[in-house]
Design a protein around this motif. Structure first.
Motif, PDB file in Angstrom:
ATOM      1  N   GLN A 141       0.826  -1.208   0.000  1.00 54.68           N
ATOM      2  CA  GLN A 141       0.000   0.000   0.000  1.00 54.68           C
ATOM      3  C   GLN A 141       0.860   1.257   0.000  1.00 54.68           C
ATOM      4  OE1 GLN A 141      -2.915   0.085   3.115  1.00 54.68           O
ATOM      5  NE2 GLN A 141      -3.594   2.159   2.647  1.00 54.68           N
ATOM      6  N   MET A 142       1.879   1.278   0.854  1.00 55.08           N
ATOM      7  CA  MET A 142       2.729   2.456   0.941  1.00 55.08           C
ATOM      8  C   MET A 142       3.591   2.641  -0.307  1.00 55.08           C
ATOM      9  SD  MET A 142       1.775   3.751   3.796  1.00 55.08           S
ATOM     10  CE  MET A 142       0.160   2.988   3.540  1.00 55.08           C
ATOM     11  N   LEU A 143       3.979   1.528  -0.930  1.00 56.92           N
ATOM     12  CA  LEU A 143       4.743   1.636  -2.168  1.00 56.92           C
ATOM     13  C   LEU A 143       3.905   2.231  -3.290  1.00 56.92           C
ATOM     14  CD1 LEU A 143       6.816  -1.691  -2.254  1.00 56.92           C
ATOM     15  CD2 LEU A 143       7.709   0.649  -2.114  1.00 56.92           C
ATOM     16  N   ARG A 144       2.662   1.796  -3.391  1.00 62.32           N
ATOM     17  CA  ARG A 144       1.813   2.330  -4.461  1.00 62.32           C
ATOM     18  C   ARG A 144       1.478   3.800  -4.220  1.00 62.32           C
ATOM     19  NH1 ARG A 144      -3.919   0.041  -5.556  1.00 62.32           N
ATOM     20  NH2 ARG A 144      -2.889  -1.995  -5.636  1.00 62.32           N
ATOM     21  N   MET A 145       1.562   4.247  -2.961  1.00 55.89           N
ATOM     22  CA  MET A 145       1.335   5.655  -2.644  1.00 55.89           C
ATOM     23  C   MET A 145       2.616   6.485  -2.739  1.00 55.89           C
ATOM     24  SD  MET A 145      -1.238   5.077   0.606  1.00 55.89           S
ATOM     25  CE  MET A 145      -1.263   6.809   1.104  1.00 55.89           C
ATOM     26  N   GLY A 146       3.746   5.838  -2.966  1.00 57.93           N
ATOM     27  CA  GLY A 146       5.010   6.550  -3.122  1.00 57.93           C
ATOM     28  C   GLY A 146       5.579   7.094  -1.835  1.00 57.93           C
ATOM     29  N   LEU A 147       5.313   6.422  -0.694  1.00 57.27           N
ATOM     30  CA  LEU A 147       5.779   6.926   0.597  1.00 57.27           C
ATOM     31  C   LEU A 147       7.182   6.463   0.936  1.00 57.27           C
ATOM     32  CD1 LEU A 147       2.517   6.590   2.716  1.00 57.27           C
ATOM     33  CD2 LEU A 147       3.324   8.494   1.319  1.00 57.27           C
ATOM     34  N   TRP A 148       7.619   5.342   0.350  1.00 56.95           N
ATOM     35  CA  TRP A 148       9.016   4.930   0.466  1.00 56.95           C
ATOM     36  C   TRP A 148       9.398   4.120  -0.750  1.00 56.95           C
ATOM     37  CZ3 TRP A 148       6.153   2.877   4.925  1.00 56.95           C
ATOM     38  CH2 TRP A 148       5.748   1.561   4.783  1.00 56.95           C
ATOM     39  N   THR A 149      10.688   3.916  -0.939  1.00 54.24           N
ATOM     40  CA  THR A 149      11.192   3.177  -2.098  1.00 54.24           C
ATOM     41  C   THR A 149      12.251   2.184  -1.640  1.00 54.24           C
ATOM     42  OG1 THR A 149      12.893   4.858  -2.533  1.00 54.24           O
ATOM     43  CG2 THR A 149      10.793   5.110  -3.676  1.00 54.24           C
ATOM     44  N   TRP A 150      12.356   1.077  -2.360  1.00 53.59           N
ATOM     45  CA  TRP A 150      13.376   0.067  -2.103  1.00 53.59           C
ATOM     46  C   TRP A 150      14.490   0.199  -3.126  1.00 53.59           C
ATOM     47  CZ3 TRP A 150      13.507  -2.685   2.215  1.00 53.59           C
ATOM     48  CH2 TRP A 150      12.327  -2.846   2.940  1.00 53.59           C
ATOM     49  N   ALA A 151      15.723  -0.032  -2.676  1.00 55.40           N
ATOM     50  CA  ALA A 151      16.860   0.030  -3.598  1.00 55.40           C
ATOM     51  C   ALA A 151      16.762  -1.079  -4.643  1.00 55.40           C
ATOM     52  CB  ALA A 151      18.172  -0.084  -2.823  1.00 55.40           C
ATOM     53  N   ASP A 152      16.292  -2.239  -4.231  1.00 56.52           N
ATOM     54  CA  ASP A 152      16.136  -3.382  -5.134  1.00 56.52           C
ATOM     55  C   ASP A 152      14.732  -3.960  -4.968  1.00 56.52           C
ATOM     56  OD1 ASP A 152      18.923  -3.506  -6.108  1.00 56.52           O
ATOM     57  OD2 ASP A 152      19.366  -4.041  -4.017  1.00 56.52           O
ATOM     58  N   ASP A 153      14.095  -4.240  -6.100  1.00 56.90           N
ATOM     59  CA  ASP A 153      12.762  -4.832  -6.054  1.00 56.90           C
ATOM     60  C   ASP A 153      12.813  -6.244  -5.495  1.00 56.90           C
ATOM     61  OD1 ASP A 153      11.574  -2.607  -7.045  1.00 56.90           O
ATOM     62  OD2 ASP A 153      11.444  -3.323  -9.111  1.00 56.90           O
ATOM     63  N   GLY A 154      11.741  -6.623  -4.825  1.00 59.36           N
ATOM     64  CA  GLY A 154      11.629  -7.973  -4.296  1.00 59.36           C
ATOM     65  C   GLY A 154      10.486  -8.726  -4.943  1.00 59.36           C
ATOM     66  N   PRO A 155      10.287  -9.987  -4.582  1.00 62.09           N
ATOM     67  CA  PRO A 155       9.295 -10.841  -5.252  1.00 62.09           C
ATOM     68  C   PRO A 155       7.846 -10.566  -4.866  1.00 62.09           C
ATOM     69  CG  PRO A 155      10.378 -12.054  -3.479  1.00 62.09           C
ATOM     70  CD  PRO A 155      11.087 -10.733  -3.587  1.00 62.09           C
ATOM     71  N   TYR A 156       7.622  -9.881  -3.739  1.00 62.27           N
ATOM     72  CA  TYR A 156       6.247  -9.647  -3.290  1.00 62.27           C
ATOM     73  C   TYR A 156       5.865  -8.199  -3.545  1.00 62.27           C
ATOM     74  CZ  TYR A 156       2.148  -9.391  -0.220  1.00 62.27           C
ATOM     75  OH  TYR A 156       0.879  -9.196   0.284  1.00 62.27           O
ATOM     76  N   ARG A 157       5.292  -7.953  -4.694  1.00 60.62           N
ATOM     77  CA  ARG A 157       4.868  -6.618  -5.096  1.00 60.62           C
ATOM     78  C   ARG A 157       5.992  -5.581  -4.924  1.00 60.62           C
ATOM     79  NH1 ARG A 157       1.782  -9.322  -7.558  1.00 60.62           N
ATOM     80  NH2 ARG A 157      -0.489  -9.097  -7.552  1.00 60.62           N
ATOM     81  N   GLY A 158       7.214  -6.013  -5.250  1.00 58.18           N
ATOM     82  CA  GLY A 158       8.368  -5.127  -5.169  1.00 58.18           C
ATOM     83  C   GLY A 158       9.043  -5.083  -3.819  1.00 58.18           C
ATOM     84  N   VAL A 159       8.527  -5.828  -2.850  1.00 57.73           N
ATOM     85  CA  VAL A 159       9.073  -5.826  -1.490  1.00 57.73           C
ATOM     86  C   VAL A 159      10.048  -6.993  -1.343  1.00 57.73           C
ATOM     87  CG1 VAL A 159       8.537  -5.862   0.966  1.00 57.73           C
ATOM     88  CG2 VAL A 159       6.898  -4.886  -0.659  1.00 57.73           C
ATOM     89  N   PRO A 160      11.289  -6.734  -0.916  1.00 54.28           N
ATOM     90  CA  PRO A 160      12.264  -7.821  -0.759  1.00 54.28           C
ATOM     91  C   PRO A 160      11.957  -8.705   0.440  1.00 54.28           C
ATOM     92  CG  PRO A 160      13.206  -5.752  -0.012  1.00 54.28           C
ATOM     93  CD  PRO A 160      11.879  -5.412  -0.637  1.00 54.28           C
ATOM     94  N   VAL A 161      12.430  -9.940   0.384  1.00 52.84           N
ATOM     95  CA  VAL A 161      12.227 -10.895   1.478  1.00 52.84           C
ATOM     96  C   VAL A 161      12.884 -10.398   2.757  1.00 52.84           C
ATOM     97  CG1 VAL A 161      12.720 -13.247   2.248  1.00 52.84           C
ATOM     98  CG2 VAL A 161      12.027 -12.847  -0.117  1.00 52.84           C
ATOM     99  N   SER A 162      14.010  -9.675   2.612  1.00 53.05           N
ATOM    100  CA  SER A 162      14.724  -9.166   3.796  1.00 53.05           C
ATOM    101  C   SER A 162      13.839  -8.264   4.647  1.00 53.05           C
ATOM    102  CB  SER A 162      15.969  -8.386   3.364  1.00 53.05           C
ATOM    103  OG  SER A 162      15.610  -7.271   2.550  1.00 53.05           O
ATOM    104  N   ASN A 163      12.874  -7.592   4.020  1.00 49.22           N
ATOM    105  CA  ASN A 163      11.976  -6.721   4.776  1.00 49.22           C
ATOM    106  C   ASN A 163      11.168  -7.510   5.802  1.00 49.22           C
ATOM    107  OD1 ASN A 163      10.149  -4.268   5.211  1.00 49.22           O
ATOM    108  ND2 ASN A 163       8.699  -5.782   4.428  1.00 49.22           N
TER     109      ASN A 163
END
Length: 241
Positions: A141-163
């Motif tokens: 939700q926060m990614l689609r609203m542009g509230l934060w960004t990840w340096a590298d995309d992950g497998p879950y809607r752009g969220v890395p597993v490390s998160n």
């Protein structure tokens, strides 16, 4: 109880408005503040104002510390940064993010206490999993609203597993901190706080399934199944047949 219920009801209205308005960011802070106010009010009715504020403050402090380190060192969540949309910020971390850790931390702790009445690591682990389940909704939700960004995309809607690994670790500390202040076996299983968790589960699932444009039924299913499992377990343990 009345104050907590009032804040929870108002939060639900604000959450609906944030989902249907073209500029939902303006209501994000309102939703989080009402969530936190409701959680503290319910906790105060159960444990007294001093312990409620102490437990909330400890969760906020742990969450803020983790975010402060995270945006600088890339641990424990992975490399990410906040945009300037959420204000005010302290050390590169929006204050409202730390408040969210506190509000949902109290709710997840109550869910865990209903599931695992005995204080200790098993309760902390249950609470950490319950709180991390919320992030299955939160990050997309926060990614689609542009509230934060990840340096590298992950497998879950752009969220890395490390998160999610980082969320589990930080959430475990949050649960231990709250438990140290209010963890009194069965007495800490607050129905009001469990209701907060249930309301968030239902509203986030509905939002991703049908309200957000475009909808995302993968997130609705993943988050709804994860949070819903904990919500159902908590309600069944608190009010068994």
């Amino acid at each position: 109880m009345l104050a907590g219920a009032g804040c929870l009801g108002t939060m639900a209205v604000a959450q609906v408005l944030s989902g249907v308005r073209p500029e939902p960011i303006r209501l994000t802070g309102v939703v989080v503040v009402l969530l936190a106010a409701s959680a503290v009010a319910f906790a105060a009715g159960r444990d007294g104002a001093g312990r409620a504020v102490g437990a909330f403050g400890s969760a906020v402090a742990v969450g803020y510390a983790a975010e402060w380190v995270g945006v600088r060192a890339g641990v424990p969540f992975g490399e990410y940064s906040y945009t300037s949309l959420l204000r005010p910020q302290l050390g590169g971390v929006p204050v409202i993010v730390a408040v969210a850790w506190g509000g949902m931390g109290l709710a997840a702790h109550a869910v865990a206490t209903a599931i695992v009445p005995e204080a200790g690591f098993r309760r902390w682990a249950a609470g950490a999993l319950a709180l991390t389940a919320w992030d299955l909704f939160l990050d997309p939700q926060m990614l689609r609203m542009g509230l934060w960004t990840w340096a590298d995309d992950g497998p879950y809607r752009g969220v890395p597993v490390s998160n999610f690994a980082g969320w589990l670790a930080v959430s475990l500390v949050v649960m231990a901190a709250i438990d140290a202040i209010v963890g009194r076996s069965e007495a800490a299983a607050s129905g009001g706080l469990i209701a907060i968790y249930g309301v968030m589960t239902a509203m986030e699932t509905l939002a991703f399934a049908a309200v957000f444009e475009p909808p995302d039924r993968v997130v609705a299913l993943a988050g709804g199944a994860a949070m819903g499992t904990f919500a159902v377990l908590a309600w069944r343990r608190r009010w068994p047949r």
